[in-house]
Design a protein around this motif. Sequence first.
Motif, mmCIF file in Angstrom:
data_model
loop_
_atom_site.group_PDB
_atom_site.id
_atom_site.type_symbol
_atom_site.label_atom_id
_atom_site.label_comp_id
_atom_site.label_asym_id
_atom_site.label_seq_id
_atom_site.Cartn_x
_atom_site.Cartn_y
_atom_site.Cartn_z
ATOM 1 N N ILE A 61 0.932 -1.427 0.025
ATOM 2 C CA ILE A 61 -0.028 -0.065 0.158
ATOM 3 C C ILE A 61 0.983 1.361 0.012
ATOM 4 O O ILE A 61 2.035 1.345 0.708
ATOM 5 N N GLU A 62 0.456 2.559 -0.759
ATOM 6 C CA GLU A 62 1.248 3.333 -0.697
ATOM 7 C C GLU A 62 0.758 4.350 0.315
ATOM 8 O O GLU A 62 -0.071 4.232 0.979
ATOM 9 N N ARG A 63 1.369 5.718 0.301
ATOM 10 C CA ARG A 63 1.454 6.616 1.327
ATOM 11 C C ARG A 63 -0.087 6.927 1.550
ATOM 12 O O ARG A 63 -0.584 6.992 2.961
ATOM 13 N N ASN A 64 -0.727 7.190 0.732
ATOM 14 C CA ASN A 64 -2.149 7.666 0.914
ATOM 15 C C ASN A 64 -3.244 6.461 1.129
ATOM 16 O O ASN A 64 -4.351 6.601 0.842
ATOM 17 N N TRP A 65 -2.676 5.195 1.285
ATOM 18 C CA TRP A 65 -3.369 4.105 1.448
ATOM 19 C C TRP A 65 -4.031 3.442 0.290
ATOM 20 O O TRP A 65 -4.984 2.584 0.430
ATOM 21 N N LYS A 66 -3.637 3.912 -0.925
ATOM 22 C CA LYS A 66 -3.899 3.481 -2.114
ATOM 23 C C LYS A 66 -3.004 2.121 -2.614
ATOM 24 O O LYS A 66 -1.780 2.260 -1.989
ATOM 25 N N LEU A 67 -3.737 1.210 -3.002
ATOM 26 C CA LEU A 67 -2.785 -0.229 -3.349
ATOM 27 C C LEU A 67 -1.812 0.231 -4.309
ATOM 28 O O LEU A 67 -2.010 0.934 -4.955
ATOM 29 N N SER A 68 -0.534 -0.551 -4.040
ATOM 30 C CA SER A 68 0.391 -0.407 -4.914
ATOM 31 C C SER A 68 0.295 -0.948 -6.348
ATOM 32 O O SER A 68 -0.864 -2.160 -6.174
ATOM 33 N N PRO A 69 0.930 -0.812 -7.288
ATOM 34 C CA PRO A 69 0.634 -1.482 -8.492
ATOM 35 C C PRO A 69 0.745 -3.170 -8.395
ATOM 36 O O PRO A 69 1.536 -3.380 -7.417
ATOM 37 N N ALA A 70 0.069 -3.631 -9.424
ATOM 38 C CA ALA A 70 0.632 -5.102 -9.538
ATOM 39 C C ALA A 70 1.846 -5.530 -9.941
ATOM 40 O O ALA A 70 2.632 -4.561 -10.367
ATOM 41 N N GLY A 71 2.281 -6.683 -10.264
ATOM 42 C CA GLY A 71 3.445 -6.904 -10.509
ATOM 43 C C GLY A 71 4.513 -7.135 -9.311
ATOM 44 O O GLY A 71 4.326 -7.508 -8.178
ATOM 45 N N ASP A 72 5.530 -6.246 -9.595
ATOM 46 C CA ASP A 72 6.815 -6.808 -8.517
ATOM 47 C C ASP A 72 6.341 -5.832 -7.186
ATOM 48 O O ASP A 72 6.926 -6.101 -6.273
ATOM 49 N N PHE A 73 5.450 -4.853 -7.376
ATOM 50 C CA PHE A 73 4.932 -4.017 -6.088
ATOM 51 C C PHE A 73 3.673 -4.824 -5.577
ATOM 52 O O PHE A 73 3.431 -4.441 -4.176
ATOM 53 N N ALA A 74 3.185 -5.698 -6.150
ATOM 54 C CA ALA A 74 2.271 -6.772 -5.498
ATOM 55 C C ALA A 74 1.205 -6.303 -4.864
ATOM 56 O O ALA A 74 0.637 -6.698 -3.822
ATOM 57 N N GLY A 75 0.675 -5.150 -5.320
ATOM 58 C CA GLY A 75 -0.799 -4.707 -4.843
ATOM 59 C C GLY A 75 -1.863 -5.751 -5.060
ATOM 60 O O GLY A 75 -3.067 -5.757 -4.424
ATOM 61 N N ASP A 76 -1.590 -6.697 -5.943
ATOM 62 C CA ASP A 76 -2.629 -7.526 -6.006
ATOM 63 C C ASP A 76 -2.513 -8.910 -5.323
ATOM 64 O O ASP A 76 -2.909 -10.111 -5.802
ATOM 65 N N ARG A 77 -1.632 -9.108 -4.440
ATOM 66 C CA ARG A 77 -1.196 -10.124 -3.867
ATOM 67 C C ARG A 77 -1.451 -10.370 -2.183
ATOM 68 O O ARG A 77 -1.594 -9.115 -1.713
ATOM 69 N N LYS A 78 -1.552 -11.499 -1.736
ATOM 70 C CA LYS A 78 -1.486 -11.739 -0.095
ATOM 71 C C LYS A 78 -0.510 -12.600 0.156
ATOM 72 O O LYS A 78 -0.233 -13.518 -0.785
ATOM 73 N N SER A 79 -0.200 -12.694 1.269
ATOM 74 C CA SER A 79 0.915 -13.608 1.686
ATOM 75 C C SER A 79 0.803 -14.273 3.132
ATOM 76 O O SER A 79 0.173 -13.547 4.086
ATOM 77 N N LEU A 80 1.068 -15.661 3.321
ATOM 78 C CA LEU A 80 1.042 -15.912 4.957
ATOM 79 C C LEU A 80 2.006 -15.377 5.754
ATOM 80 O O LEU A 80 1.981 -14.838 6.605
ATOM 81 N N ASP A 81 3.084 -14.897 4.934
ATOM 82 C CA ASP A 81 4.147 -14.042 5.984
ATOM 83 C C ASP A 81 3.717 -12.890 6.678
ATOM 84 O O ASP A 81 3.657 -12.722 7.731
#
Length: 419
Positions: A167-187
């Motif tokens: 998530i970016e500073r203004n709480w908008k999701l990061s871009p997809a891909g390497d910045f992974a705004g479209d992913r979740k993780s166990l970690d």
Amino acid sequence: MKNAGEYKKELSGILRDKLIPFWLERAVDSQFGGYLTSFDENGELFGELEKNIVTQSRMVWGFSNLIPFAREQDKATMKEAAAQGARFLTERFWDPEFGGFYWLLNRDASVRDPAKLTYGQSFAIYALSEYYLMSKDVKALEYACRGFDCLQKYATDTLRGGYYENIERNWKLSPAGDFAGDRKSLDIHMHLLEAYTTLYLASGESIHARKLREVYDLIVRRMVNAEKGYGYNQFDLDFNKLPAINIKRTWNAEREAGEKIDAPTDTTSYGHNTELSWLADLALTVLNERTLCDNVLLQRLLDHALTYGYDYEFGGVYRDGVADRKALVYDKEWWQNFESMTGFLNGYILFGDEKYFKAFAGTWDFIHAYFMNHKLGESRQLLSRSGVPLISNLGNPWKGMYHTGRALAECIKRLDRCK
């Protein structure tokens, strides 16, 4: 194999006389505040000395939590080190405009990356809650609660469950891909479990207990294979498994040994699985809620790691694997081994099976022989399977006293309970 008392003496001596003094003598940045964490194999500073919310928080946690294990002459200095670090989190990392904690500062505390990663928020909550438990500083608990509230307001996925992570500073999701705004993780969700456990201990608030239980239930239902006993790494927002990628702003992407691995969708981290076993046990204990199924899962997580991730020839735990097949990466990183040491010993306390004590002993013996820089008192970062140093740094922007100090302390407490 030594007995429990001998292991306790050995671990206590290293934590008290070596590891805590290593960080106490070097880490506090008296010029700009916060901590310096990048130290080479000779204990000398290196690199750009940026300050990551994760590692800065972990240092606050360490100086707060490890005081009972320190030499008497170090305890007051540790409290001071923790206090200035907590102030640094609330005064320099907190975003007064959008709320939440920045991701990365330069050494002089100017903002380098203002993103609001859930991973970073979780560690700030964890650290400030632990600092409150030690100091009763109400400002620390206030900011821990404010961080928690920001996650509920801006990062909760109310449709699919869990939390958005990148998530970016203004709480908008990061871009997809390497910045992974479209992913979740166990970690990330596992570390929310850790943070909410300590926050609930500090606050006693029912909302913190409910969210702790919610995260635990989500992990069990959506993020682990409860039948076989391992966790999956990465998912899309609907919790469909995805091949793991090196996401920017993560340890996997920024670690020095950044090899590329052709990964299927069911990769797993042995270190995360053993860490999850003991962190989940702690969460269930704090909630005072436990079923037989919970204990079965905690044991299966350890058994899977023993079957596929433990090195029966040299000792210690491999880095990564695939489901119920052979390991993918056979080198050994400090954090997986320290967390596995705790996980295995916790398993021995819970289930009484000697195989877990033997795995604890074998992991610690490998750590003691190869990971530890005994002259300076901290662990090297990365070794080959047989223990040859690959990266000998004792600290970096991601590596402080958290995994090493916490594992020693948690094992010392459990060794006290061994018959």
